[in-house]
Enzyme design. Structure first.
Site, PDB file in Angstrom:
ATOM      1  N   ASP A  30     -53.820  -6.464  59.563  1.00  0.00           N
ATOM      2  CA  ASP A  30     -53.523  -5.053  59.313  1.00  0.00           C
ATOM      3  C   ASP A  30     -54.000  -4.235  60.513  1.00  0.00           C
ATOM      4  O   ASP A  30     -55.080  -4.459  61.057  1.00  0.00           O
ATOM      5  CB  ASP A  30     -54.215  -4.591  58.023  1.00  0.00           C
ATOM      6  CG  ASP A  30     -53.657  -3.276  57.522  1.00  0.00           C
ATOM      7  OD1 ASP A  30     -53.011  -3.275  56.457  1.00  0.00           O
ATOM      8  OD2 ASP A  30     -53.858  -2.228  58.198  1.00  0.00           O
ATOM      9  N   ILE A  31     -53.207  -3.269  60.910  1.00  0.00           N
ATOM     10  CA  ILE A  31     -53.515  -2.450  62.085  1.00  0.00           C
ATOM     11  C   ILE A  31     -54.696  -1.508  61.816  1.00  0.00           C
ATOM     12  O   ILE A  31     -55.330  -1.030  62.763  1.00  0.00           O
ATOM     13  CB  ILE A  31     -52.258  -1.652  62.512  1.00  0.00           C
ATOM     14  CG1 ILE A  31     -52.308  -1.287  63.977  1.00  0.00           C
ATOM     15  CG2 ILE A  31     -52.039  -0.424  61.646  1.00  0.00           C
ATOM     16  CD1 ILE A  31     -50.975  -0.806  64.535  1.00  0.00           C
ATOM     17  N   ASN A  86     -50.062  -2.940  46.450  1.00  0.00           N
ATOM     18  CA  ASN A  86     -49.822  -1.557  46.054  1.00  0.00           C
ATOM     19  C   ASN A  86     -48.346  -1.426  45.700  1.00  0.00           C
ATOM     20  O   ASN A  86     -47.476  -1.758  46.513  1.00  0.00           O
ATOM     21  CB  ASN A  86     -50.176  -0.612  47.208  1.00  0.00           C
ATOM     22  CG  ASN A  86     -51.659  -0.628  47.540  1.00  0.00           C
ATOM     23  OD1 ASN A  86     -52.495  -0.679  46.641  1.00  0.00           O
ATOM     24  ND2 ASN A  86     -51.996  -0.603  48.826  1.00  0.00           N
ATOM     25  N   GLY A  92     -50.484   3.962  46.372  1.00  0.00           N
ATOM     26  CA  GLY A  92     -50.942   3.750  47.740  1.00  0.00           C
ATOM     27  C   GLY A  92     -49.991   2.979  48.621  1.00  0.00           C
ATOM     28  O   GLY A  92     -50.318   2.683  49.769  1.00  0.00           O
ATOM     29  N   GLN A  93     -48.810   2.633  48.104  1.00  0.00           N
ATOM     30  CA  GLN A  93     -47.873   1.886  48.952  1.00  0.00           C
ATOM     31  C   GLN A  93     -47.284   2.817  50.013  1.00  0.00           C
ATOM     32  O   GLN A  93     -46.797   3.906  49.693  1.00  0.00           O
ATOM     33  CB  GLN A  93     -46.747   1.268  48.118  1.00  0.00           C
ATOM     34  CG  GLN A  93     -45.844   0.364  48.954  1.00  0.00           C
ATOM     35  CD  GLN A  93     -44.811  -0.390  48.127  1.00  0.00           C
ATOM     36  OE1 GLN A  93     -44.700  -0.202  46.903  1.00  0.00           O
ATOM     37  NE2 GLN A  93     -44.046  -1.241  48.780  1.00  0.00           N
ATOM     38  N   SER A  94     -47.336   2.387  51.260  1.00  0.00           N
ATOM     39  CA  SER A  94     -46.788   3.195  52.356  1.00  0.00           C
ATOM     40  C   SER A  94     -45.657   2.492  53.099  1.00  0.00           C
ATOM     41  O   SER A  94     -44.852   3.156  53.752  1.00  0.00           O
ATOM     42  CB  SER A  94     -47.895   3.576  53.348  1.00  0.00           C
ATOM     43  OG  SER A  94     -48.494   2.419  53.896  1.00  0.00           O
ATOM     44  N   HIS A  99     -45.723  -6.642  50.219  1.00  0.00           N
ATOM     45  CA  HIS A  99     -46.735  -7.370  50.995  1.00  0.00           C
ATOM     46  C   HIS A  99     -47.993  -7.479  50.170  1.00  0.00           C
ATOM     47  O   HIS A  99     -48.277  -6.630  49.322  1.00  0.00           O
ATOM     48  CB  HIS A  99     -47.020  -6.669  52.325  1.00  0.00           C
ATOM     49  CG  HIS A  99     -47.314  -5.214  52.190  1.00  0.00           C
ATOM     50  ND1 HIS A  99     -46.310  -4.274  51.981  1.00  0.00           N
ATOM     51  CD2 HIS A  99     -48.473  -4.529  52.180  1.00  0.00           C
ATOM     52  CE1 HIS A  99     -46.856  -3.077  51.875  1.00  0.00           C
ATOM     53  NE2 HIS A  99     -48.174  -3.198  51.979  1.00  0.00           N
ATOM     54  N   HIS A 101     -52.027  -7.643  50.490  1.00  0.00           N
ATOM     55  CA  HIS A 101     -53.214  -7.460  51.328  1.00  0.00           C
ATOM     56  C   HIS A 101     -54.221  -8.554  50.976  1.00  0.00           C
ATOM     57  O   HIS A 101     -54.474  -8.816  49.782  1.00  0.00           O
ATOM     58  CB  HIS A 101     -53.891  -6.119  51.031  1.00  0.00           C
ATOM     59  CG  HIS A 101     -53.087  -4.896  51.358  1.00  0.00           C
ATOM     60  ND1 HIS A 101     -53.332  -4.109  52.459  1.00  0.00           N
ATOM     61  CD2 HIS A 101     -52.052  -4.311  50.707  1.00  0.00           C
ATOM     62  CE1 HIS A 101     -52.492  -3.088  52.480  1.00  0.00           C
ATOM     63  NE2 HIS A 101     -51.700  -3.185  51.417  1.00  0.00           N
TER      64      HIS A 101
HETATM   65  P1  AMP Z   1     -49.444  -0.318  51.873  1.00  0.00           P
HETATM   66  O1  AMP Z   1     -50.087   1.036  52.042  1.00  0.00           O
HETATM   67  O2  AMP Z   1     -49.968  -1.107  50.716  1.00  0.00           O
HETATM   68  O3  AMP Z   1     -47.938  -0.194  51.882  1.00  0.00           O
HETATM   69  O4  AMP Z   1     -49.871  -1.153  53.141  1.00  0.00           O
HETATM   70  C1  AMP Z   1     -49.275  -0.990  54.379  1.00  0.00           C
HETATM   71  C2  AMP Z   1     -50.261  -1.470  55.386  1.00  0.00           C
HETATM   72  O5  AMP Z   1     -49.582  -1.668  56.604  1.00  0.00           O
HETATM   73  C3  AMP Z   1     -51.401  -0.494  55.669  1.00  0.00           C
HETATM   74  O6  AMP Z   1     -52.651  -1.106  55.332  1.00  0.00           O
HETATM   75  C4  AMP Z   1     -51.283  -0.211  57.155  1.00  0.00           C
HETATM   76  O7  AMP Z   1     -52.523  -0.105  57.806  1.00  0.00           O
HETATM   77  C5  AMP Z   1     -50.487  -1.414  57.625  1.00  0.00           C
HETATM   78  N1  AMP Z   1     -49.712  -1.205  58.834  1.00  0.00           N
HETATM   79  C6  AMP Z   1     -48.940  -0.134  59.138  1.00  0.00           C
HETATM   80  N2  AMP Z   1     -48.350  -0.307  60.334  1.00  0.00           N
HETATM   81  C7  AMP Z   1     -48.751  -1.522  60.785  1.00  0.00           C
HETATM   82  C8  AMP Z   1     -48.481  -2.288  61.961  1.00  0.00           C
HETATM   83  N3  AMP Z   1     -47.664  -1.828  62.937  1.00  0.00           N
HETATM   84  N4  AMP Z   1     -49.073  -3.495  62.093  1.00  0.00           N
HETATM   85  C9  AMP Z   1     -49.895  -3.964  61.134  1.00  0.00           C
HETATM   86  N5  AMP Z   1     -50.184  -3.305  59.996  1.00  0.00           N
HETATM   87  C10 AMP Z   1     -49.620  -2.090  59.823  1.00  0.00           C
END
Ligand code: AMP
Length: 113
Positions: A30-31, A86, A92-94, A99, A101
């Site tokens: 994760d970034i 999420n 909290g899904q973005s 995926h 975690h």
């Molecule tokens: P979620 O909020 O559950 O959808 O998780 C999305 C995750 O993707 C978050 O924890 C972000 O930090 C991660 N994320 C977003 N952009 C990147 C990226 N370019 N490389 C790796 N992780 C990322």
């Protein structure tokens, strides 16, 4: 439909730190890590969120869990790790490409935030 960030990462169009790859999924760091181990296990198949999964996705979803075991064990946290999915923006899904975690390497309190 526009391709997701994770589809572009899987296609190696956007760089990421890969921990694992097989024919069904990839695992990346994760970034914005929330623990010493914070990996994302992402299926190659695009499913926007868990609540959209179908019966035929059962084996794939199980595979993601077993890959999580492997990622945690390889990082040295095989006895204490947490999986988070999420589902939906309010949870909290973005990124709308399902995926898992994998978090490990620090105490993980309960209940989660
Ligand atoms: P979620 O909020 O559950 O959808 O998780 C999305 C995750 O993707 C978050 O924890 C972000 O930090 C991660 N994320 C977003 N952009 C990147 C990226 N370019 N490389 C790796 N992780 C990322």
């Amino acid at each position: 439909m526009a391709r997701t960030l994770f589809e572009k990462i899987i296609a190696k169009e956007i760089p990421a730190s890969f921990l694992y790859e097989d024919e069904l999924c990839v695992a990346i760091r994760d970034i914005n890590p929330q623990a010493p181990l914070h990996a994302l296990i992402i299926p190659r198949q695009m499913i926007a969120q868990l609540s959209h999964a179908k019966t035929e996705d059962q084996a794939l979803l199980g595979h993601l869990m077993l890959v999580a075991n492997r990622i945690a064990a390889d990082a040295g946290y095989g006895n204490a790790f947490r999986l988070v999915v999420n589902n939906g923006a309010e949870a909290g899904q973005s990124v709308f490409h399902i995926h898992v975690h994998v978090l490990g390497g620090r105490p993980l309190s309960w209940p989660p935030g």
